[in-house]
Design a protein around this motif. Structure first.
Motif, short mmCIF file in Angstrom:
data_model
loop_
_atom_site.label_atom_id
_atom_site.label_comp_id
_atom_site.label_asym_id
_atom_site.label_seq_id
_atom_site.Cartn_x
_atom_site.Cartn_y
_atom_site.Cartn_z
N GLY A 174 0.79 -1.22 0.00
CA GLY A 174 0.00 0.00 0.00
C GLY A 174 0.82 1.27 0.00
N LEU A 175 2.10 1.15 -0.28
CA LEU A 175 2.99 2.31 -0.22
C LEU A 175 2.93 3.19 -1.47
N LEU A 176 2.23 2.71 -2.52
CA LEU A 176 2.10 3.51 -3.73
C LEU A 176 0.73 4.18 -3.83
N LYS A 177 -0.10 3.99 -2.83
CA LYS A 177 -1.43 4.60 -2.84
C LYS A 177 -1.35 6.07 -2.53
N GLU A 178 -1.93 6.87 -3.41
CA GLU A 178 -1.93 8.32 -3.23
C GLU A 178 -3.27 8.79 -2.67
N GLY A 179 -3.27 9.98 -2.09
CA GLY A 179 -4.49 10.53 -1.52
C GLY A 179 -5.56 10.76 -2.57
N GLY A 184 -0.44 14.07 -1.16
CA GLY A 184 0.35 12.89 -0.82
C GLY A 184 0.77 12.09 -2.04
N PHE A 185 1.72 12.61 -2.81
CA PHE A 185 2.15 11.88 -4.00
C PHE A 185 3.08 10.73 -3.64
N ARG A 186 3.08 9.71 -4.48
CA ARG A 186 3.99 8.57 -4.38
C ARG A 186 4.58 8.33 -5.77
N ARG A 187 5.89 8.45 -5.89
CA ARG A 187 6.57 8.34 -7.18
C ARG A 187 7.72 7.36 -7.10
N VAL A 188 7.97 6.68 -8.22
CA VAL A 188 9.03 5.68 -8.29
C VAL A 188 10.00 6.05 -9.41
N VAL A 189 11.27 6.20 -9.07
CA VAL A 189 12.31 6.51 -10.06
C VAL A 189 13.06 5.22 -10.39
N ILE A 190 13.12 4.89 -11.67
CA ILE A 190 13.76 3.65 -12.11
C ILE A 190 14.89 4.00 -13.07
N ALA A 206 4.53 -3.81 -18.09
CA ALA A 206 3.26 -4.41 -17.69
C ALA A 206 3.26 -4.73 -16.20
N HIS A 207 4.39 -5.20 -15.70
CA HIS A 207 4.46 -5.59 -14.29
C HIS A 207 4.35 -4.39 -13.37
N ILE A 208 5.14 -3.36 -13.62
CA ILE A 208 5.12 -2.22 -12.70
C ILE A 208 3.82 -1.43 -12.82
N LEU A 209 3.24 -1.41 -14.03
CA LEU A 209 2.00 -0.66 -14.20
C LEU A 209 0.79 -1.41 -13.66
N SER A 210 0.98 -2.62 -13.22
CA SER A 210 -0.10 -3.32 -12.52
C SER A 210 -0.15 -2.92 -11.04
N TYR A 211 0.87 -2.19 -10.57
CA TYR A 211 0.92 -1.73 -9.17
C TYR A 211 0.96 -0.21 -9.05
N ALA A 212 1.28 0.49 -10.15
CA ALA A 212 1.36 1.95 -10.10
C ALA A 212 0.83 2.53 -11.41
N LYS A 213 0.43 3.77 -11.37
CA LYS A 213 -0.02 4.47 -12.56
C LYS A 213 1.18 4.98 -13.34
N GLU A 214 1.00 5.17 -14.64
CA GLU A 214 2.09 5.65 -15.49
C GLU A 214 2.66 6.96 -14.96
N GLU A 215 1.79 7.87 -14.49
CA GLU A 215 2.28 9.17 -14.03
C GLU A 215 3.06 9.08 -12.72
N GLN A 216 3.07 7.90 -12.09
CA GLN A 216 3.87 7.72 -10.88
C GLN A 216 5.27 7.19 -11.19
N ILE A 217 5.50 6.73 -12.41
CA ILE A 217 6.77 6.11 -12.78
C ILE A 217 7.65 7.11 -13.51
#
Length: 532
Positions: A174-179, A184-190, A206-217
């Motif tokens: 649940g650490l990628l859930k945003e308000g 409360g943004f949650r972003r992932v840098v790869i 496909a794998h990462i976008l099943s847990y986060a939105k594109e705008e979070q990556i």
């Protein structure tokens, strides 16, 4: 790619020294008009790794000097093995001090500013944890319960095999859930490599976008963090001199070079699995190609810019075997051969050099070849883009003592020198109409106080602001890999790997590739560097 506000900046420092791993700074003042990023917690997976020590922490230090980190910002370093926060701070301090001492000749100080480092160090917290353990993310969730504003950036400074499991664990915890209200943004840098071919890139997306939105990556490419790369758009679109001729009617060819004088530097295992082509072409060099070739966006809004770049990648003709040359350095003036490097097979067929001829099938660029080259142990270190204009009719000069006119070439110099140059023809002094080739050049250091920069400052700052302009989207990643699929997975025999002496300009076969279209590479030599 953040744009400055019109409000004055009262937070930047004019006295604290910043780290610069390559640029030449004379004025350490922070950038005018910028304000601290929103309060957040930066979680770095791979806190003990080389990337964190060499690039992320120097960039965070420079942002601290500029006053661009919010006073409430925290940094949590996650890494394998037990450790203490104090020990991690000491380790990073020693690494930064060493960088300052090693680079004393290329920036204005050989010591860290204790106040700036103290401000950054007190934000640091070490957390031991295995990247694939549920307990790690349960502990992390507790630490992030009271994070400022609920904002968190997760930075994956780890090897690519951990990308999928880390994002999966973050999502399941649940650490990628945003308000719901946008707070409360949650972003992932790869980091790259984002896949090793089309299939693996699609699978990872496909794998990462099943847990986060594109705008979070935020898929990061450090090439895009360089000021000189970002200035490509300014040169093109802010000057009436260039944009009217920036098309197939006037441009003969474009050359993009990223050459290095060093070898694999102890990274034999990595290079044996990757090679120069995968390491540089579909990402770094294609990103430069996108900046040079894209249509004008309506604004510098992130999606407007990324849409135009995506159109270019989609228009690239799939590369064929005849469009690519591989090379491998052998013993030469610059030292030993690749096969003598540690962790390299004695019969290795891994390429340390790659050149490609690329065509873009659209109205602006149809028929114009883009030549891309990269390599290790070459004659000079250089990252540059050269735009060669078509030749003028020669009839007017047929009775003059000249066999050919020097082509007009605009060169955008990205590294290690920063600036532009333009080659053109003039009449040489004297009573006879005799032509002479001249060059007009501009160096950033002659006009601007270049800010110390390791290439990650802008990227980290933009990520905290939520500006995705300089980060790659899933569609662009996949179309880039699709363009080189036939080279990576040829239906026939693998591409031959041609030898070249260490310290040379590359294999002769790369020269022949350009000769097919009547072109030659721009000189790659120390003499050419000296003239700049």
């Amino acid at each position: 790619m953040s744009t400055p506000s019109n409000a004055p900046d009262s937070t930047s420092s004019a006295t604290s020294p910043k780290l610069d791993l390559g640029s030449h700074a004379s004025n350490p003042a922070g950038p005018a008009g910028k304000h601290p990023a929103p309060p957040c917690t930066l979680v770095i997976f791979g806190a003990g790794g080389d990337l964190t020590k060499r690039l992320l922490m120097p960039a965070l230090y420079n942002l601290t000097v500029d006053g661009l980190l919010d006073a409430q910002m925290k940094i949590i370093g996650v890494n394998h093995g037990e450790g203490e926060t104090s020990a991690w701070r000491d380790e990073l301090s020693a690494a930064l001090q060493q960088f300052a001492a090693d680079k004393a000749s290329t920036f204005h100080t050989s010591k860290l500013d204790e106040k700036a480092w103290g401000s950054l160090a007190q934000r640091l917290e070490y957390m031991a944890g295995e990247f694939e353990s549920d307990d790690t993310y349960a502990n992390l969730k507790q630490k992030l319960a009271n994070t400022p504003g609920g904002n968190v950036v997760f930075y994956l400074a780890v090897t690519s095999r951990f990308f999928k499991p880390i994002v999966e664990h973050l999502g399941k915890a649940g650490l990628l859930k945003e308000g719901d209200d946008g707070a409360g943004f949650r972003r992932v840098v790869i980091e790259k490599p984002f896949g090793t071919d089309l299939a693996s890139a699609r699978d990872l997306n496909a794998h990462i976008l099943s847990y986060a939105k594109e705008e979070q990556i935020y898929r990061i490419d450090h090439f895009l963090g360089k000021d000189t790369v970002q200035s490509i758009l300014a040169v093109r679109f802010a000057n009436a001199l260039f944009e009217p001729v920036w098309r197939r009617e006037y441009i003969d060819c474009v050359q993009i070079t990223a050459s290095e004088t060093i070898g694999v530097e102890g990274r034999g295992k990595f290079y044996e699995q990757t090679g120069a082509f995968r390491d540089m072409l579909p990402n770094h060099l294609f990103q430069l190609l996108g900046m040079v070739a894209m249509e004008p966006p309506n604004s510098f809004d992130a999606e407007a810019v990324r849409d135009k770049k995506a159109d270019i990648f989609d228009a690239i003709q799939p590369l064929k075997a005849d469009d690519v040359v591989f090379g491998q350095y052998g013993k030469g003036p610059a030292g030993q051969g690749y096969r003598e490097e540690p962790d390299v097979a004695s019969d290795s067929q891994t390429e340390t050099y790659a050149a490609a001829r690329v065509f873009i099938e659209n109205w602006r660029w149809a028929g114009v070849p883009f030549y891309l080259r990269t390599g290790k142990r070459l004659a000079a270190r250089r990252t540059e883009i050269s735009v060669q204009l078509k030749a003028v009719p020669f009839r007017l000069f047929r009775d003059t003592p000249v066999d050919a006119l020097t082509p007009n070439v605009l060169t955008l110099r990205i590294d290690p020198t920063h600036g532009t140059s333009f080659d053109f023809n003039v009449k040489a002094p004297g009573p006879v109409m005799q032509m002479g080739a001249v060059q007009s050049s501009f160096n950033y250091g002659d006009f601007f106080d270049e800010q110390p920069n390791v290439g990650y400052e802008t990227l980290l700052y933009d990520c905290m602001l939520g500006d995705e302009t300089l980060f790659q989207r899933a569609d662009s990643i996949e179309t880039s890999w699709a363009a080189v699929e036939d080279v990576l997975h040829p239906k026939g025999s693998p591409l031959p790997v041609h030898g070249y002496p260490a310290g040379s300009a590359g294999p002769a076969e790369a020269d022949a590739l350009l000769a097919q279209n009547g072109h030659t590479w721009r000189p790659l030599s120390k003499d050419a560097d000296a003239k700049k």
